[in-house]
Write a protein that holds these residues in place. Structure first.
Motif, PDB file in Angstrom:
ATOM      1  N   GLU A   1      -1.416   5.670   5.284  1.00  0.00           N
ATOM      2  CA  GLU A   1      -0.238   5.362   4.473  1.00  0.00           C
ATOM      3  C   GLU A   1       0.773   4.492   5.222  1.00  0.00           C
ATOM      4  O   GLU A   1       0.618   4.191   6.404  1.00  0.00           O
ATOM      5  N   PRO A   2       1.881   4.185   4.553  1.00  0.00           N
ATOM      6  CA  PRO A   2       2.930   3.438   5.250  1.00  0.00           C
ATOM      7  C   PRO A   2       3.674   4.348   6.211  1.00  0.00           C
ATOM      8  O   PRO A   2       3.855   5.517   5.923  1.00  0.00           O
ATOM      9  N   THR A   3       4.126   3.812   7.284  1.00  0.00           N
ATOM     10  CA  THR A   3       3.758   2.480   7.731  1.00  0.00           C
ATOM     11  C   THR A   3       3.062   2.626   9.082  1.00  0.00           C
ATOM     12  O   THR A   3       3.521   3.369   9.936  1.00  0.00           O
ATOM     13  N   VAL A   4       1.936   1.925   9.245  1.00  0.00           N
ATOM     14  CA  VAL A   4       1.258   1.928  10.535  1.00  0.00           C
ATOM     15  C   VAL A   4       1.936   0.909  11.441  1.00  0.00           C
ATOM     16  O   VAL A   4       1.846  -0.299  11.217  1.00  0.00           O
TER      17      VAL A   4
ATOM     18  N   MET B   1      -9.584   5.279   3.963  1.00  0.00           N
ATOM     19  CA  MET B   1      -9.237   3.920   3.580  1.00  0.00           C
ATOM     20  C   MET B   1      -7.755   3.639   3.811  1.00  0.00           C
ATOM     21  O   MET B   1      -6.935   4.556   3.892  1.00  0.00           O
ATOM     22  N   LEU B   2      -7.439   2.371   3.901  1.00  0.00           N
ATOM     23  CA  LEU B   2      -6.052   1.928   3.946  1.00  0.00           C
ATOM     24  C   LEU B   2      -5.567   1.853   2.500  1.00  0.00           C
ATOM     25  O   LEU B   2      -6.193   1.203   1.658  1.00  0.00           O
TER      26      LEU B   2
ATOM     27  N   PHE C   1       0.518  -1.869   4.121  1.00  0.00           N
ATOM     28  CA  PHE C   1       0.991  -0.651   4.774  1.00  0.00           C
ATOM     29  C   PHE C   1       0.781  -0.652   6.282  1.00  0.00           C
ATOM     30  O   PHE C   1       1.123   0.306   6.953  1.00  0.00           O
ATOM     31  N   THR C   2       0.191  -1.695   6.821  1.00  0.00           N
ATOM     32  CA  THR C   2       0.020  -1.773   8.267  1.00  0.00           C
ATOM     33  C   THR C   2       0.734  -2.999   8.819  1.00  0.00           C
ATOM     34  O   THR C   2       0.664  -4.081   8.230  1.00  0.00           O
TER      35      THR C   2
ATOM     36  N   ASP D   1      -7.675  -4.975  13.657  1.00  0.00           N
ATOM     37  CA  ASP D   1      -7.317  -3.946  14.640  1.00  0.00           C
ATOM     38  C   ASP D   1      -7.152  -2.587  13.968  1.00  0.00           C
ATOM     39  O   ASP D   1      -7.550  -1.551  14.515  1.00  0.00           O
ATOM     40  N   THR D   2      -6.552  -2.595  12.797  1.00  0.00           N
ATOM     41  CA  THR D   2      -6.362  -1.353  12.042  1.00  0.00           C
ATOM     42  C   THR D   2      -7.712  -0.725  11.722  1.00  0.00           C
ATOM     43  O   THR D   2      -7.918   0.484  11.917  1.00  0.00           O
ATOM     44  N   TYR D   3      -8.646  -1.541  11.251  1.00  0.00           N
ATOM     45  CA  TYR D   3      -9.955  -1.001  10.871  1.00  0.00           C
ATOM     46  C   TYR D   3     -10.834  -0.692  12.078  1.00  0.00           C
ATOM     47  O   TYR D   3     -11.712   0.163  12.005  1.00  0.00           O
TER      48      TYR D   3
END
Length: 288
Positions: A74-77, A103-104, A109-110, A116-118
């Motif tokens: 979720e927000p915020t990464v 999932m994002l 939200f990132t 990089d997030t995934y």
């Protein structure tokens, strides 16, 4: 454990599930499960984690290995450790060891690069805290970018008779071509589509002796070959939704639904970067 290929085409949505009538809501979840619905989607944003806790109670009643559970970052990464911290909190709230799909919730939200997030979300699979990766509310290029390096199993996106954006921009065809299960949320626009009484829906409803909502669900699931997410705590509605799968329409009627356009929705400009405009998750809510 439920495998992706075995999930029921009608998924259980939990946004705005009634926690003031917990017994009614729990009975509805159990009834849905008894009728075959084994895919359940949740988010910490739903009632600040209280829906997750409620789902944890449901899981305890029916058994973890009999459900496919999806949850969202979720927000915020803002930093990479936020991802594991969030997931650990969600697992603790639901009292489970893993989610079937992580999932994002939205690419906006990132604050980190998507890859990089995934990469970090994929590490959750390596740790056994998630079994697969999903994505929601991205544009086509973002989906392709992520799927190239970290295969996506499920894409949750808006799709209904009036909102065909994800088909128009190529996401649905891409998902079919790359073995990604597209799961449509707001397939009935919370009954607002049926309330408009479009002549085509009225005609098909009378022809097949089905409700307008059943016509829509049948078209999305049986003809478009997509999954759907629906939230209801009304047992009559649950049975109505399930029975939308129990008939076939003539191909010419499916084609009419394919060609149907709602101009006002087509004219909405989507803000893909979260700059203050209409984001894709709000498309279905723009008009009554």
């Amino acid at each position: 454990m439920i495998h992706l290929k075995d999930i029921f085409p009608l998924g259980i949505g939990t946004f705005r599930i009634d926690l003031n009538e917990k017994e009614t809501s729990m009975n509805a979840l159990i009834e849905s499960f008894k009728l075959g619905q084994n895919y359940i989607d949740t988010s910490y944003l739903y009632e600040n984690g209280n829906v997750m806790a409620f789902i944890g109670e449901f899981v305890n009643k029916v058994g973890r290995d009999k459900l496919f559970i999806t949850t969202k970052i979720e927000p915020t990464v803002e930093k990479i450790t936020d991802i594991e911290d969030q997931l650990n909190r969600y697992l603790e709230i639901m009292n489970i060891d893993y989610v079937d799909c992580l999932m994002l919730h939205s690419v906006i939200f990132t604050k980190l690069p998507l890859i990089d997030t995934y990469e970090e979300m994929n590490r959750m699979i390596e740790l056994g805290k998630a079994k697969s990766l999903g994505l929601s509310n991205s544009n086509f290029e973002q989906l392709k970018e992520i799927n190239k390096q970290y295969p996506i199993s499920i894409y949750e996106g808006i799709y209904n008779l009036e909102c065909k954006l994800n088909e128009d921009i190529g996401i649905i065809d891409y998902c079919k071509d790359h073995n990604i299960k597209f799961c449509a949320y707001q397939p009935l626009r919370r009954n607002r589509t049926a309330n408009r009484n479009y002549p085509l829906l009225v005609e098909l409803s009378e022809k097949y002796s089905k409700t307008q909502n059943q016509i829509i669900l049948n078209w999305i699931i049986k003809h478009k070959k997509l999954n759907v997410l629906i939230k209801t705590t009304n047992n009559n509605r649950i049975n109505e939704n399930i029975n939308s799968l129990n008939f076939e329409m003539d191909m010419e009627d499916y084609n009419k639904l394919d060609l149907f356009r709602a101009k006002e929705f087509d004219n909405v400009v989507i803000d893909w970067k979260g700059k203050g405009g209409i984001t894709v998750d709000q498309l279905a809510n723009q008009f009554e």
